[in-house]
Write a protein that holds these residues in place. Structure first.
Motif, PDB file in Angstrom:
ATOM      1  N   TRP A  79     -42.650   8.368  40.881  1.00  0.00           N
ATOM      2  CA  TRP A  79     -42.686   9.027  39.569  1.00  0.00           C
ATOM      3  C   TRP A  79     -44.018   9.740  39.355  1.00  0.00           C
ATOM      4  O   TRP A  79     -44.104  10.657  38.568  1.00  0.00           O
ATOM      5  CB  TRP A  79     -42.462   8.015  38.450  1.00  0.00           C
ATOM      6  CG  TRP A  79     -41.111   7.398  38.453  1.00  0.00           C
ATOM      7  CD1 TRP A  79     -40.816   6.102  38.740  1.00  0.00           C
ATOM      8  CD2 TRP A  79     -39.859   8.033  38.172  1.00  0.00           C
ATOM      9  NE1 TRP A  79     -39.462   5.893  38.648  1.00  0.00           N
ATOM     10  CE2 TRP A  79     -38.856   7.061  38.297  1.00  0.00           C
ATOM     11  CE3 TRP A  79     -39.496   9.331  37.834  1.00  0.00           C
ATOM     12  CZ2 TRP A  79     -37.514   7.347  38.084  1.00  0.00           C
ATOM     13  CZ3 TRP A  79     -38.156   9.619  37.627  1.00  0.00           C
ATOM     14  CH2 TRP A  79     -37.186   8.637  37.757  1.00  0.00           C
ATOM     15  N   ARG A  80     -45.069   9.329  40.062  1.00  0.00           N
ATOM     16  CA  ARG A  80     -46.408   9.911  39.985  1.00  0.00           C
ATOM     17  C   ARG A  80     -46.911  10.039  38.540  1.00  0.00           C
ATOM     18  O   ARG A  80     -47.533  11.020  38.159  1.00  0.00           O
ATOM     19  CB  ARG A  80     -46.441  11.274  40.665  1.00  0.00           C
ATOM     20  CG  ARG A  80     -46.272  11.156  42.159  1.00  0.00           C
ATOM     21  CD  ARG A  80     -46.493  12.438  42.853  1.00  0.00           C
ATOM     22  NE  ARG A  80     -45.261  13.208  42.846  1.00  0.00           N
ATOM     23  CZ  ARG A  80     -45.185  14.482  43.157  1.00  0.00           C
ATOM     24  NH1 ARG A  80     -46.253  15.140  43.504  1.00  0.00           N
ATOM     25  NH2 ARG A  80     -44.039  15.108  43.139  1.00  0.00           N
ATOM     26  N   GLY A  81     -46.625   9.056  37.716  1.00  0.00           N
ATOM     27  CA  GLY A  81     -47.136   9.014  36.354  1.00  0.00           C
ATOM     28  C   GLY A  81     -46.485   9.984  35.388  1.00  0.00           C
ATOM     29  O   GLY A  81     -46.917  10.111  34.252  1.00  0.00           O
ATOM     30  N   ARG A  82     -45.442  10.678  35.809  1.00  0.00           N
ATOM     31  CA  ARG A  82     -44.777  11.648  34.930  1.00  0.00           C
ATOM     32  C   ARG A  82     -43.762  10.949  34.030  1.00  0.00           C
ATOM     33  O   ARG A  82     -43.117   9.990  34.443  1.00  0.00           O
ATOM     34  CB  ARG A  82     -44.074  12.716  35.751  1.00  0.00           C
ATOM     35  CG  ARG A  82     -45.054  13.574  36.509  1.00  0.00           C
ATOM     36  CD  ARG A  82     -44.334  14.488  37.420  1.00  0.00           C
ATOM     37  NE  ARG A  82     -43.713  13.649  38.457  1.00  0.00           N
ATOM     38  CZ  ARG A  82     -43.225  14.120  39.584  1.00  0.00           C
ATOM     39  NH1 ARG A  82     -43.246  15.384  39.824  1.00  0.00           N
ATOM     40  NH2 ARG A  82     -42.696  13.319  40.467  1.00  0.00           N
ATOM     41  N   ARG A  83     -43.622  11.443  32.826  1.00  0.00           N
ATOM     42  CA  ARG A  83     -42.643  10.902  31.883  1.00  0.00           C
ATOM     43  C   ARG A  83     -41.341  11.674  32.038  1.00  0.00           C
ATOM     44  O   ARG A  83     -41.308  12.890  31.876  1.00  0.00           O
ATOM     45  CB  ARG A  83     -43.153  11.038  30.457  1.00  0.00           C
ATOM     46  CG  ARG A  83     -42.246  10.379  29.462  1.00  0.00           C
ATOM     47  CD  ARG A  83     -42.920  10.263  28.112  1.00  0.00           C
ATOM     48  NE  ARG A  83     -42.114   9.448  27.245  1.00  0.00           N
ATOM     49  CZ  ARG A  83     -41.365   9.940  26.273  1.00  0.00           C
ATOM     50  NH1 ARG A  83     -41.361  11.226  26.022  1.00  0.00           N
ATOM     51  NH2 ARG A  83     -40.642   9.133  25.525  1.00  0.00           N
ATOM     52  N   VAL A  84     -40.276  10.955  32.368  1.00  0.00           N
ATOM     53  CA  VAL A  84     -38.967  11.559  32.579  1.00  0.00           C
ATOM     54  C   VAL A  84     -37.984  10.876  31.635  1.00  0.00           C
ATOM     55  O   VAL A  84     -37.886   9.649  31.616  1.00  0.00           O
ATOM     56  CB  VAL A  84     -38.507  11.393  34.047  1.00  0.00           C
ATOM     57  CG1 VAL A  84     -37.098  11.902  34.231  1.00  0.00           C
ATOM     58  CG2 VAL A  84     -39.466  12.102  34.990  1.00  0.00           C
TER      59      VAL A  84
END
Length: 114
Positions: A79-84
């Motif tokens: 996810w590399r810290g991304r908000r999905v």
């Protein structure tokens, strides 16, 4: 001695040009929809575009595109810290895998689409 040096440099030059990647057709077909993924064999490469709609448990999620739904396994680091959210379009790249229950996609890369 000069001949040896010339041959060495010539062989190095020829070896470097031979490392290009092949860009033509392949025997294994790339899977691009959930419908195709559900009938694929284990180990096949997959790239699907759609939405992660639900967290099932641990690292497992439910992915949906226009052709259907499939379970996906996404490690936290992918996810590399991304908000999905369920409304964020994503492209998932991975491989087909199977456990005792059913088929799923083991995701190696998550790209957020705009």
């Amino acid at each position: 001695m000069k001949k040896i040096l010339v041959m060495f440099f010539l062989s190095a030059l020829l070896a470097s040009s031979a490392s290009a990647q092949f860009a033509g057709p392949s025997i294994s077909q790339q899977i691009t929809t959930v419908e195709e993924a559900l009938t694929a064999r284990r180990g096949q490469d997959v790239t699907v575009k759609g939405f992660v709609v639900k967290h099932l448990r641990d690292r497992y999620y439910l992915f949906r595109d226009v052709t259907g739904e499939i379970r996906v396994k996404v490690d936290r680091l992918r996810w590399r810290g991304r908000r999905v959210t369920s409304k964020t379009p994503v492209r998932l790249t991975g491989r087909i895998d199977r456990d005792f229950r059913e088929l799923y996609i083991n995701v190696g890369r998550v790209d957020v689409l705009k």
